[in-house]
Design an enzyme around this catalytic site. Structure first.
Site, PDB file in Angstrom:
ATOM      1  N   SER A   1       0.835  -1.195   0.000  1.00  0.00           N
ATOM      2  CA  SER A   1       0.000   0.000   0.000  1.00  0.00           C
ATOM      3  C   SER A   1       0.876   1.253   0.000  1.00  0.00           C
ATOM      4  CB  SER A   1      -0.909  -0.003   1.233  1.00  0.00           C
ATOM      5  OG  SER A   1      -1.673   1.170   1.278  1.00  0.00           O
ATOM      6  N   GLY A   2       0.585   2.170  -0.915  1.00  0.00           N
ATOM      7  CA  GLY A   2       1.357   3.406  -1.012  1.00  0.00           C
ATOM      8  C   GLY A   2       2.526   3.329  -1.968  1.00  0.00           C
TER       9      GLY A   2
ATOM     10  N   THR B   1      -2.038   1.876  -7.930  1.00  0.00           N
ATOM     11  CA  THR B   1      -3.234   2.447  -8.568  1.00  0.00           C
ATOM     12  C   THR B   1      -2.847   3.483  -9.616  1.00  0.00           C
ATOM     13  OG1 THR B   1      -4.519   2.089  -6.550  1.00  0.00           O
ATOM     14  CG2 THR B   1      -5.392   3.680  -8.125  1.00  0.00           C
TER      15      THR B   1
ATOM     16  N   ASN C   1      -1.059   5.785   2.795  1.00  0.00           N
ATOM     17  CA  ASN C   1      -1.444   6.221   1.453  1.00  0.00           C
ATOM     18  C   ASN C   1      -2.800   6.927   1.519  1.00  0.00           C
ATOM     19  OD1 ASN C   1      -1.897   6.473  -1.260  1.00  0.00           O
ATOM     20  ND2 ASN C   1      -2.035   4.292  -1.702  1.00  0.00           N
TER      21      ASN C   1
ATOM     22  N   SER D   1      -5.483   4.594  -0.927  1.00  0.00           N
ATOM     23  CA  SER D   1      -5.090   3.185  -0.903  1.00  0.00           C
ATOM     24  C   SER D   1      -6.234   2.303  -1.413  1.00  0.00           C
ATOM     25  CB  SER D   1      -4.711   2.780   0.523  1.00  0.00           C
ATOM     26  OG  SER D   1      -4.424   1.405   0.577  1.00  0.00           O
ATOM     27  N   SER D   2      -5.919   1.421  -2.360  1.00  0.00           N
ATOM     28  CA  SER D   2      -6.919   0.457  -2.846  1.00  0.00           C
ATOM     29  C   SER D   2      -7.128  -0.610  -1.778  1.00  0.00           C
ATOM     30  CB  SER D   2      -6.440  -0.206  -4.138  1.00  0.00           C
ATOM     31  OG  SER D   2      -6.315   0.737  -5.163  1.00  0.00           O
TER      32      SER D   2
ATOM     33  N   GLY E   1       0.115  -6.029  -2.455  1.00  0.00           N
ATOM     34  CA  GLY E   1       1.397  -6.705  -2.332  1.00  0.00           C
ATOM     35  C   GLY E   1       1.517  -7.423  -1.006  1.00  0.00           C
TER      36      GLY E   1
ATOM     37  N   GLU F   1       2.170  -8.254   2.697  1.00  0.00           N
ATOM     38  CA  GLU F   1       1.976  -7.381   3.860  1.00  0.00           C
ATOM     39  C   GLU F   1       2.493  -8.050   5.132  1.00  0.00           C
ATOM     40  OE1 GLU F   1      -1.902  -4.729   2.477  1.00  0.00           O
ATOM     41  OE2 GLU F   1      -2.083  -6.076   4.201  1.00  0.00           O
TER      42      GLU F   1
END
Length: 1004
Positions: free
Chosen positions: A104-105, A109, A156, A159-160, A386, A388
């Site tokens: 994330s970040g 996206t 982020n 973030s998705s 990704g 984590e």
């Protein structure tokens, strides 16, 4: 090899590192980040580092640079990988996919957006309306999915919180004609709870802060996020996100995609219902559970298009069927709160899935016939979470990391498979490559009956109360001997694990400790059937369609629903199978720091991501055997200048022979191998040596080409200038001749014309002859004047000369020169005929005495005497003297002034008849002509003309001044004569003033 980047920016392709080690990999990655090179290659894999700032590398100019180029021809870029995928799809009719991964970040996206932007920009050159409509909907779908699937986290701002795979369908011409979206594992727990500093999904804040007042009133919503329990954590902290603008953008995007107004309104109602659900509070009265704020139940009934009592019943009771009997079991406060939160999560998940499904219905390829439309090919874009590793890793992290294990397994297999297939095609011996095969971890998670998912499902199916500790016990019993699983019970001395809570999995990216807390609940994902029936029975057709299972009867026996783990496993297996049948391209995203700083590169943070993305493993696989390979033609095209054998063109039987000779001449034949269509180079050092030789030769070639080109340009410029000069000369000569011929034609018979050609219009001359024209017109004017003068009688010539002198002297200074009338000169006889005999007698006596030849001018005047008094006199100007005469004394001469003593004349610029005769002895004569018949006639021009003409005839000069006031001398004293206009004055007259005299003239 990526071109146009020097080594000062590091190595653009990690395959070309001298040694494959983590320190060297990190040093190269850091150098490129610091030099603003955020993209790098590992073979055909793009490594992207989030720059945390806007970069001017995505515009139309950049798109044109990468359009139709090979991957290595330009510096690393997302557009290069997008173009490679598009070319493979279009040229070989091969389905392709682009897999984007990272934490994330890291910029996943944004990367997917830029890839979509590139594909949209290079397709549909014919601007077909239907294709443009599909492209617009595909791009707008990102906006809608981000609003409902993305959230602000501590890492982020956008973030998705779900995985997304989009298939874009293309026709045989390579234009997009539709698409399909799959979503994975929406983080629905974020609906009810968020960590400190984070927000729920964007859609809630967009509605609350961006919705118009009328809409919010209809939804019973306040314009304050802190008023709602589910989103108040995110509403407390100010955000840089513009929710108001985003609300409008999302609403517009939904309209563009094709959502109806009723559907959009239903979406707003569902969001509002979830916010109100969070504010529901339960209490108890004895054994009875109650809703403390029952008004909210009425609001919920209105928003969900159902009755209030049905809402209250579903929240407070659970309907249980025992055989044929149906009973309502009341919830406890805890159960009611659990049910409320489960309903909120389930409604939002169904809403999100419905939005995805609705977009799919609109953008899917319709009425496609292979026979009519040709082959339909696909590019897939996978934007998924990704690997984590958090402080507290739960069921969601376990699923995400399992997903990454599956994708890493596919990645290694496909890369190895591609390498092996290429070696076999080219006839190069293939050597076995040792690499970490994570199939054992995939099996640990997904294997039937023995995998962690199977054990979790088994625990969930047990009758009675099942706890997370019991699930952990099952793992300990069945996986005790597995090399990649450990827990505190199996390793009592490992104090990093808690008893009855933690277990560790040794993933390909590192060890991860998971807490079993809530594994059972999250896997069951329990939602009471009462809620499903409640929403199915809604009078809102859109909401009703989201809950098809609600139509089942209470007593109807159904299969046990699949658990969350099984559903996710099945979707991952289907995703991997889908990707495996496509030609894959990869984008690996890295987050350089947690502070969102464009300058900071946290090496340990990045090293951790490099490890769990398996980037070093990727380099090793790619570097196994040969680091670089290229077709003979393109290899020659790049390096042929370093050998005289191949420059500028070789004469050998084939390009393969030419490449062999080139490498032998350079001394690299031991470090290369020759396939059927490609040359293979083993070490990067050889490639860099070739690049150095090429750079030296390119510099010499460029200088040579510059010399040749500059010489060519100079010669071309000289020839053009010379040709231009010749053309200009010829053109000027032609224009001059044409002008002269035209003048000669127009003035051919001018001598025989009455006005000697005055009426003839001169032709417009070319610019070069403008001065010549002026001179020619001057010559013509003098000739015409000469002709006119020759036609005059001899006695009129003096008058003509006088008029010319007057014109030359007074032109532009005085207008009333009386050039149009005949000049008589001697006006005393004409003005007063009764005294003419006396004047004749006096002038005859003067002629006898002074022997003058001609009378130049005579006229009655008003003058100033030596006593400063005005008196009437007459003046007679001959060719020798100026006489002042008294008319009252039979024109007796009162004063005689020789003309040689007159030094100048002064007149005023007005219409008055003032004239001052300046003398050398400073005894100026000041007079005003009067007694003029007819009245109003001006004689100043004639006076000036005859005197100036006479002086010219005697080769003398006389100064004539035109000014007001006039400076003069009276009896040796300086004085000023000014002219003033006075109303009601009949005749001009002199008046004494402080400075001298004033001539007052009539003003009417």
């Amino acid at each position: 090899m990526a071109e146009h980047e020097s080594l000062e920016f590091g190595k653009a392709d990690f395959v070309l590192l001298d040694t494959i080690s983590m320190p060297e990999f990190m040093a190269n990655l850091k150098l490129r980040f610091e030099k603003s090179r955020i993209y790098s290659y590992i073979g055909e894999v793009v490594v992207s580092v989030n720059p945390y700032r806007s970069m001017n590398i995505y515009g139309r100019d950049t798109i044109e640079q990468y359009k139709g180029r090979e991957l290595y021809e330009r510096p690393p870029h997302l557009f290069a990988i997008a173009d490679a995928a598009y070319k493979a799809m279009k040229r070989r009719s091969k389905d392709t996919c682009i897999v984007i991964s990272g934490e994330s970040g890291a910029g996943k996206t944004e990367a997917s957006k830029y890839i979509m932007q590139y594909i949209a920009a290079i397709t549909n050159p014919g601007q077909r309306a239907e294709v443009e409509r599909v492209k617009n909907m595909l791009l707008k779908s990102n906006c809608v999915l981000e609003a409902f699937g993305n959230a602000k986290t501590n890492r982020n701002d956008n973030s998705s919180r779900f995985g997304k795979y989009m298939d874009i369908n293309f026709d045989f011409k390579g234009d997009p004609i539709g698409g399909h979206i799959n979503n994975y594992l929406l983080e629905k727990s974020r609906v009810i709870v968020q960590q400190e500093g984070e927000r729920s999904f964007h859609s809630f804040y967009q509605l609350v802060l961006g919705g118009p007042e009328s809409l919010l009133r209809s939804l019973h919503i306040q314009k304050d996020p802190k008023a709602y329990a589910y989103i108040q954590v995110g509403g407390q902290k100010k955000s840089s996100i513009n929710d108001s603008a985003d609300f409008k953008a999302v609403a517009d995007a939904m309209k563009v995609i094709g959502f109806t107004q009723e559907e959009i309104q239903t979406v707003y109602k569902i969001l509002a219902a979830i916010l109100h659900l969070g504010n529901l509070k339960f209490g108890s009265d004895g054994d009875v559970t109650l809703i403390e704020n029952s008004k909210l139940a009425s609001v919920l009934g209105d928003l969900l298009s159902t009755r209030q009592e049905n809402v209250e019943k579903a929240l407070l009771y659970r309907t249980v069927a025992t055989g044929r009997d149906v009973i309502d079991k009341q919830h406890t406060e805890q159960e009611a709160s659990y049910g409320r939160d489960a309903l909120a999560k389930a409604i939002y998940e169904r809403l999100f899935c419905w939005i995805v499904g609705r977009i799919n219905d609109i953008i899917e390829v319709k009425d496609f016939d292979v026979k009519v439309h040709g082959k339909n090919t696909v590019i897939g874009v996978l934007d998924i979470y990704g690997f984590e590793i958090f402080q507290n890793n739960s069921f969601e992290q376990f699923c995400i990391n399992y997903c990454n294990e599956k994708l890493q397994q596919l990645f290694i297999q496909l890369v190895l498979q591609q390498e092996q297939e290429e070696y076999q095609r080219e006839g190069i011996p293939w050597k076995h490559i040792d690499y970490f095969n994570n199939q054992v971890i995939v099996d640990l998670v997904e294997q039937q009956h023995k995998g962690i998912f199977a054990i979790l499902d088994e625990a969930c199916m047990n009758v009675g109360k099942v706890t997370d500790e019991m699930f952990l016990q099952g793992l300990n019993n069945k996986l005790a001997k597995h090399a990649h699983f450990s827990s505190r019970k199996l390793f009592p001395t490992d104090k990093s694990l808690e008893f009855d809570r933690d277990f560790r999995i040794r993933h390909y990216a590192g060890d991860v400790v998971y807490s079993v807390v809530s594994f059972i609940d999250k896997n069951k994902d329990t939602l009471f059937q009462d809620f499903k029936r409640l929403l199915y029975n809604s009078s809102n057709p859109v909401l009703k369609s989201m809950w098809p299972e609600g139509k089942l009867s209470i007593t109807e026996v159904t299969k046990r629903p699949l658990t969350a783990a099984t559903l996710f496993k099945n979707s991952m297996i289907a995703l991997v199978e889908n990707l495996a049948c496509k030609e894959p391209y990869y984008v690996r995203c890295i987050k350089p720091n947690d502070l969102k700083s464009p300058l900071l590169f946290e090496e340990e943070r990045c090293r951790h991501q490099v490890e769990y993305l398996g980037l070093l493993e990727n380099v090793r696989v790619r570097r196994a055997g040969f680091a670089y390979r290229q077709t003979y033609q393109r290899f020659l095209q790049r390096y042929k200048m370093i050998s005289t054998i191949t420059w500028p063109n070789h004469e050998l039987p084939s390009d393969q022979e030419a490449v062999k000779k080139l490498l032998q001449a350079s001394g690299f034949e031991q470090d290369s191998a020759y396939g059927k269509t490609k040359v293979f180079i083993r070490t990067p050092r050889t490639l860099f040596a070739l690049e150095d030789q090429r750079a030296q030769m390119v510099q010499r070639i460029v200088l040579f080409l510059q010399k040749i080109w500059r010489g060519t340009i100079a010669r071309i410029r000289y020839r053009r200038m010379r040709a231009s000069l010749i053309i200009i000369r010829c053109y000027r000569r032609y224009k001059v001749k044409a002008y002269i011929r035209e003048v000669a034609h127009r003035f051919h018979n001018v001598r025989n014309m009455k006005d000697y050609g005055k009426h003839v219009k001169w032709p417009i001359p070319p610019r070069v002859l403008r001065k010549f024209e002026e001179a020619l017109q001057g010559l013509y004017s003098r000739w015409r004047a000469g002709q006119l003068i020759r036609s005059l009688p001899p006695e009129d010539l003096p008058k003509v000369r006088a008029k010319v002198a007057a014109l030359e002297t007074l032109k532009g200074q005085r207008t009333d020169m009386a050039l149009q009338r005949a000049w008589e000169g001697n006006y005393v006889k004409r003005d007063q005929p009764e005294l003419a005999s006396f004047f004749t007698l006096a002038s005859s006596e003067l002629q006898r005495k002074d022997k003058f030849m001609n009378v130049l001018f005579s006229c009655h005047v008003r003058k100033i005497n030596r006593f400063n008094k005005a008196e009437d006199r007459a003046i007679l100007i001959t060719d020798r003297h100026l006489y002042k005469m008294d008319p009252l004394k039979q024109y007796k001469v009162m004063k005689s002034i020789p003309l040689y003593n007159v030094s100048g004349l002064s007149v005023s610029p007005g219409k008055d008849q003032l004239v001052v005769f300046h003398t050398k002895d400073n005894r100026d004569l000041i007079v005003c002509l009067q007694g003029i018949e007819p009245p109003g006639e001006s004689r100043i021009g004639e006076l000036v003309g005859v005197i100036v003409s006479h002086f010219k005839s005697e080769m003398r000069k006389i100064q004539v001044n035109t000014l007001n006031p006039i400076q003069c001398s009276m009896h040796g004293k300086k004085c000023t004569i000014a002219v003033e206009t006075k109303i009601n004055q009949s005749q001009p007259d002199f008046v004494k003033s402080r400075a001298g005299y004033i001539l007052s003239v009539p003003g009417n």
